[in-house]
Every structure is written in C-alpha cells, then in structure tokens.
Design an enzyme around this catalytic site. Structure first.
Site, PDB file in Angstrom:
ATOM      1  N   GLY A  42       0.847  -1.205   0.000  1.00 36.43           N
ATOM      2  CA  GLY A  42       0.000   0.000   0.000  1.00 36.43           C
ATOM      3  C   GLY A  42       0.871   1.240   0.000  1.00 36.43           C
ATOM      4  O   GLY A  42       1.895   1.275   0.677  1.00 36.43           O
TER       5      GLY A  42
ATOM      6  N   ASP B  72       0.152   2.080   9.152  1.00 34.97           N
ATOM      7  CA  ASP B  72      -0.369   1.390  10.341  1.00 34.97           C
ATOM      8  C   ASP B  72       0.607   1.427  11.521  1.00 34.97           C
ATOM      9  O   ASP B  72       0.217   1.172  12.664  1.00 34.97           O
ATOM     10  CB  ASP B  72      -0.673  -0.074  10.012  1.00 34.97           C
ATOM     11  CG  ASP B  72      -1.886  -0.240   9.110  1.00 34.97           C
ATOM     12  OD1 ASP B  72      -2.489   0.787   8.739  1.00 34.97           O
ATOM     13  OD2 ASP B  72      -2.234  -1.381   8.788  1.00 34.97           O
TER      14      ASP B  72
ATOM     15  N   ARG C 111      -4.879  -2.449  10.305  1.00 33.49           N
ATOM     16  CA  ARG C 111      -5.241  -3.844   9.990  1.00 33.49           C
ATOM     17  C   ARG C 111      -5.068  -4.760  11.196  1.00 33.49           C
ATOM     18  O   ARG C 111      -5.990  -5.439  11.613  1.00 33.49           O
ATOM     19  CB  ARG C 111      -4.360  -4.318   8.834  1.00 33.49           C
ATOM     20  CG  ARG C 111      -4.522  -5.746   8.444  1.00 33.49           C
ATOM     21  CD  ARG C 111      -3.760  -6.032   7.174  1.00 33.49           C
ATOM     22  NE  ARG C 111      -4.454  -5.500   6.017  1.00 33.49           N
ATOM     23  CZ  ARG C 111      -5.420  -6.153   5.373  1.00 33.49           C
ATOM     24  NH1 ARG C 111      -5.803  -7.347   5.757  1.00 33.49           N
ATOM     25  NH2 ARG C 111      -6.018  -5.617   4.339  1.00 33.49           N
TER      26      ARG C 111
HETATM   27  O1  F6P Z   1      -1.310  -1.736   5.429  1.00 35.14           O
HETATM   28  C1  F6P Z   1      -1.723  -0.451   5.175  1.00 35.14           C
HETATM   29  C2  F6P Z   1      -3.192  -0.421   4.863  1.00 35.14           C
HETATM   30  O2  F6P Z   1      -3.547   0.920   4.618  1.00 35.14           O
HETATM   31  C3  F6P Z   1      -4.092  -1.055   5.927  1.00 35.14           C
HETATM   32  O3  F6P Z   1      -4.374  -0.186   6.995  1.00 35.14           O
HETATM   33  C4  F6P Z   1      -5.307  -1.406   5.128  1.00 35.14           C
HETATM   34  O4  F6P Z   1      -6.004  -2.485   5.694  1.00 35.14           O
HETATM   35  C5  F6P Z   1      -4.755  -1.789   3.802  1.00 35.14           C
HETATM   36  O5  F6P Z   1      -3.502  -1.141   3.675  1.00 35.14           O
HETATM   37  C6  F6P Z   1      -5.657  -1.400   2.655  1.00 35.14           C
HETATM   38  O6  F6P Z   1      -5.120  -1.842   1.466  1.00 35.14           O
HETATM   39  P1  F6P Z   1      -5.688  -1.547   0.007  1.00 35.14           P
HETATM   40  O7  F6P Z   1      -4.989  -0.322  -0.487  1.00 35.14           O
HETATM   41  O8  F6P Z   1      -5.315  -2.729  -0.785  1.00 35.14           O
HETATM   42  O9  F6P Z   1      -7.146  -1.298   0.116  1.00 35.14           O
END
Ligand code: F6P
Length: 346
Positions: free
Chosen positions: A15, A131, A175
């Site tokens: 991410g 996070d 998460r």
């Molecule tokens: O790990 C960082 C994070 O922002 C988490 O807090 C979240 O669950 C996840 O990435 C969301 O990912 P995506 O961008 O795939 O929706």
C-alpha cells in the site's frame, strides 16, 4: 548481482503512503553522490519480474518531496507465489546488472526481501506503513500524516455531532494494530477508541455512551480501527473479502458497529469511513524528515555492504536492524498508551 557495476535499484511495494517520495528522492540524491546510477523499479516486485524500470536522476526526483503516493508506482505482487516469476525476477536483476537494491515496503514487501536476501540478493530494506505496526522501528513514515488526517476528521465530526446530538462513529485504518485509532483518538478527544488488540464489547461501549448522556453529553465520538473485531459472544459478524494478495480486505466494521449502537442505545448514529483518505496527499514535516533520513541511511548501508539490514528509527537515531526481525512479529499498540486513552472514555 554484478560486483563490478554500480547500479542501485529502488522499488516501492504494498500500500502506498505519504513519505515514499521523500525516501526515493533521498536515496537517489545520496546514491548519485556515492557514484551509483539509480534505477527505479516500477510497481514493486512486479516491475522487477517484468523488467519495468525508469532511470532516476536529479531531474526525475526534483519537486517530489511534498507529493503523496510514489512516483515509482506500487503493487502487492509476491514473486514467491509463482516459481516462473521468481526466475524472471532473478533474470531481470542480472540483466540490469543491479549491484544492490533498496526495497521500501511493509511486512509483505520486506518479507519477500528477507527471502531474496537468503537467495543471495543484496538488499537493504526501508520500513513503510501508515499502520505503524512493523516491529524493530519506533515509527514508520506515513503514520504521522495518517494520524493528522484522522485527527482533523475527528475534530470536524465533533462539531456536527454536538449540533445534532448524535453518535459519530469514525472508522480509521489499522489492519492488525490500532495505532492510528489510538493516537488520532487521543489527539482528537474521542470518547471511545476500539482497536484490534482488544475485542469490542458492545455492552460496554453502549454503557459508556449512556453514561455520557446521563452526565449531559448527548453526543459521542467513537473511533474504531478497521481491523477491530467483536467479542465472539456479541453474535456480530463482519463480511470479509480477500484482496489480490490473499489478505482480508478490511473496511465496514464502522457501519456494523454504528447500527448496533443505534439499535441498543436508541441514539441517532452516523458513520464515517475515512479509508484511503488517510493514505493520500502530502506528507507531514515529520514524515518528510523521517523518509529523508531513512533514504540516506539506506544508501549508506549499501555503501557499507550491510545487506540484509533494514533502516529503523530507535529513539531519535536511525540505525540498522536485520530485515527478518522486522517482519517476524507485529508491533501492537503500547498498552500504557491505550490506558491513557481509556481514562477519557465515557
Ligand atoms: O497496510 C496499510 C493499509 O492501509 C491497511 O491499513 C489497510 O487495511 C490496507 O492497507 C488497505 O489496502 P488496500 O490499499 O489494498 O485497500
């Protein structure tokens, strides 16, 4: 990797988060000073599999310091999922004559880096996640920006909650760990903060809200981390979908929580899911400086031949730690900090 060439690769995986571009800029500037040609790998490990690259020079990193996201692009590709992709990745490393690689990412990206180091690649890791749950570093860049965005949102929810005498549920990211919820909640004066580390007790949440009403506070702000879960006995479930990397795609607990609060207390409840707003936009000064310091240190570790290490903030010092230690366990919320938040509950 070629011992004679002076080619340094850099990639961003997982991410995105504010502060990635300051790292890329710092890596490029310091590496050029150190005599490297810098190769940007596009879209994380995917770019190293496909040989999708861009040259990074003084011009290409000019003006990127305040920009959110990553100029290199990102993906959640895991080369260990398919043997043919792993072989392609090693081919690309040879073809590009990469002398070393700086991998900027969270648990997935650095987990892959750990395995590749064992396979003989010369990699230095840079920890990244909003996070803030990576072990072996006090903070990751992106977190401070996310906390400030969430805090501002909570401030804004406060005024409308107070005017309408409503319960406002704010769902934030987090998460496995509730760092954003806890820190933004403390900074924004949340009345209840719910995190993955402590299962949600709906009876207790509703009792706290009613207690506030009884003392004349007819509005409440409830901050919930997206990874928080209900106690099993609450008989409440949240629908879970998998993302491309095999992780559960989170988001939605706020709505489930909000409807249960409304049903059980009878107070009008509204829900705001902050989602990816927390990951976009310009990094704070703290994240720009931390990203810059991480990037410089990562190149210095490459120059010193300290492969298999990851840069880390410990106290106010940037130090090197073994990458595998950062991905082996999670850094959950400090119970002392959560106890401080709880003093203001209800
Ligand atoms: O790990 C960082 C994070 O922002 C988490 O807090 C979240 O669950 C996840 O990435 C969301 O990912 P995506 O961008 O795939 O929706």
């Amino acid at each position: 990797m070629s011992a004679s060439a002076r080619h340094l690769g850099v990639l961003t995986g997982g991410g995105d988060c504010p502060g990635l571009n300051p790292v890329i800029r710092a890596v490029t500037r310091r590496a050029i000073q150190g005599g490297f040609a810098v190769i940007g790998i596009r879209n994380g490990w995917k770019g190293l599999i496909e040989g999708d690259t861009m040259a990074l020079d003084l011009q290409s990193v000019s003006g990127i310091l305040p920009k959110g996201g990553t100029i290199l692009g990102t993906s959640r590709t895991n080369p260990y999922k398919r043997p043919e992709q792993l072989a392609q990745l090693h081919e690309t490393v040879k073809r590009l004559k990469l002398d070393a690689l700086i991998a900027i990412g969270g648990e997935d990206t650095l987990g892959v880096a750990t395995k590749l180091v064992k396979d003989g690649l010369r990699i230095v890791g840079v920890p990244k996640t909003i996070d803030n749950d990576l072990a072996m570093t006090d903070y990751t860049f992106g977190f401070d920006t996310a906390v400030n965005i969430a805090m501002e949102a909570i401030d804004r929810l406060h005024t409308t909650a107070e005017s309408h005498h409503r319960i406002m549920v704010a769902e934030v990211m987090g998460r496995h760990a509730g760092w954003i919820a806890t820190c933004a909640g403390i900074a924004g004066g949340a009345d209840i903060i719910l995190i993955p580390e402590e299962p949600i007790d709906l009876d207790a949440v509703c009792a706290l809200i009613k207690k506030r009403h009884a003392r004349g506070k007819d509005f409440s702000i409830v901050v919930v981390a997206e990874g928080a879960r209900f106690k099993q006995d609450a008989n409440v479930t949240v629908e879970e979908k998998l993302d491309e990397f095999g992780h559960v795609r989170l988001g939605g607990i706020g709505h489930v929580l909000g409807s249960h609060i409304e049903q059980r207390t009878g107070y009008e409840t509204r829900v705001t899911v902050l989602g990816h707003l927390q990951r976009g936009g310009s990094p704070t000064a703290f994240d720009r400086i931390l990203g810059t310091r991480f990037g410089i240190k990562a190149v210095e570790l490459v120059l010193a031949g300290q492969f298999g290490s990851m840069v880390s903030l410990q106290g106010n010092k940037i130090v090197a730690v073994p990458i595998e230690q950062a991905t082996g366990s999670l850094k959950t919320v400090d119970p002392e900090l959560y106890e401080i938040a709880k003093i203001f509950f209800g």
